[in-house]
Design an enzyme around this catalytic site. Structure first.
Site, short mmCIF file in Angstrom:
data_model
loop_
_atom_site.label_atom_id
_atom_site.label_comp_id
_atom_site.label_asym_id
_atom_site.label_seq_id
_atom_site.Cartn_x
_atom_site.Cartn_y
_atom_site.Cartn_z
N HIS A 173 0.87 -1.45 -0.24
CA HIS A 173 -0.10 -0.01 -0.10
C HIS A 173 0.90 1.46 0.13
O HIS A 173 0.60 2.05 -0.92
CB HIS A 173 -1.21 -0.14 1.98
CG HIS A 173 -1.93 -1.23 1.06
ND1 HIS A 173 -1.95 -2.35 2.39
CD2 HIS A 173 -2.98 -0.97 0.61
CE1 HIS A 173 -2.27 -3.13 2.24
NE2 HIS A 173 -3.50 -2.80 1.08
N GLU A 187 -0.87 -4.34 -8.78
CA GLU A 187 -0.66 -5.31 -10.19
C GLU A 187 -0.94 -6.65 -9.16
O GLU A 187 -1.24 -7.73 -9.69
CB GLU A 187 0.83 -5.59 -10.55
CG GLU A 187 0.89 -3.71 -11.75
CD GLU A 187 2.04 -3.91 -12.08
OE1 GLU A 187 3.29 -4.22 -12.03
OE2 GLU A 187 2.34 -2.92 -12.93
#
Ligand code: AMP
Length: 284
Positions: free
Chosen positions: A37, A148
């Protein structure tokens, strides 16, 4: 940095920023933040004047037998991470703030959600697309950042943004891994020591398949069988799926002739983990 929990308050800030001509980046998360994150937030901070990180464990993307109630949470630590990274606002609403009891409207992307996690987690992407659309409408960002690591989610959101004409740039960010290759995930917290060691099999099996691809193997079936054999060698691992699909359409491929995504989901004990890698075929 400020924390807001209502849509009204958040909009007051974002509208003011717009009036001032400032650009806005949005990083949607479910919290229990880690370096994965953090990498999204860092990129957003670099590329925008103001960054909003949303922290919301979105009930509509969990199936009835999934881990909504046990999903790890640590809002104080999350806020600290966001502040250090330079976010302007953490948006941390209650579910009752985000959803009307009698809501009848959803965002649903077809086809791209037919396989992979979409097949294994019915309703998951409808929940994801609905909450992401709502966040887009609330924040009105210039750019939104997605990992991703959740490759299907990224492809689905790109398609939704294109199809519904959201004026938002979607930025994909590379997978951040532990030193031994395990993709960082909030769900890694569920793993016992023994399971944590076993979990490296996901990335190991993908790296094995990469070797075969680099040596010229083009049959998806062969590559899948190699991955399967590798994962099956780990007693604590149970395969949920192994798929090789076109990177853009997410349709299964038979021969590897274009850019492909190899995506896997594996249970380690009771914990379901996902990983993937993309392989771009070099022009000869
Ligand atoms: P989550 O909180 O799991 O919903 O994830 C929020 C965002 O962070 C999603 O766009 C994820 O793809 C991204 N993300 C989660 N883990 C990683 C990772 N290891 N590397 C890069 N991005 C990640």
């Amino acid at each position: 940095m400020i924390t807001v929990s209502t849509i009204k308050e958040l909009r007051e800030y974002t509208k003011q920023w717009r009036r001032e001509g400032l650009s806005i980046g949005l990083v949607p998360t479910m919290g229990y933040l880690h370096e994965g994150h953090r990498s999204l937030i860092d990129k957003a901070v670099k590329e925008n004047d103001k960054v909003v990180v949303s922290i919301f464990v979105n009930p509509t993307q969990f199936g009835p037998n999934e881990d909504l109630s046990t999903y790890p949470r640590d809002i104080d630590r999350d806020k600290e991470l966001c502040e250090k990274a330079g976010a302007a606002i953490v948006f941390n609403p209650e579910a009752s703030e985000m959803y009307f009891n009698n809501a009848n409207t959803y965002a649903d992307v077809e086809k791209l959600t037919d396989g992979l996690c979409g097949l294994k987690r019915p309703g998951h992407f409808r929940g994801v697309c609905t909450i992401v659309s709502k966040l887009f409408n609330i924040v009105n960002p210039d750019r939104a950042y997605f990992g991703e690591k959740d490759a299907q989610q990224l492809a689905v959101i790109r398609r939704m943004v294109r199809d519904l004409n959201f004026d938002i740039e979607i930025i994909g960010c590379p997978i951040i891994r532990e030193e031994d290759g395990l993709a960082k995930s909030s769900r890694n917290k569920y793993l016992s020591l023994e399971e944590r060691a076993a979990a490296t099999i996901l990335n190991k099996s993908l790296m094995k398949s990469k070797e075969f691809l680099e040596n010229g193997e083009i049959s998806a079936e062969v590559i899948k069988s190699k991955i399967k054999a590798e994962i099956d060698s780990e007693l604590l691992a149970k395969i949920d799926y192994i798929e090789i699909v076109d990177k853009y359409t997410l349709e299964p491929v038979r021969d590897i002739k274009s850019s492909i995504l190899i995506a896997i989901a594996v249970f380690i004990g009771n914990t379901r983990l996902i990983d993937n890698f993309t392989f771009e075929l070099e022009e000869k």
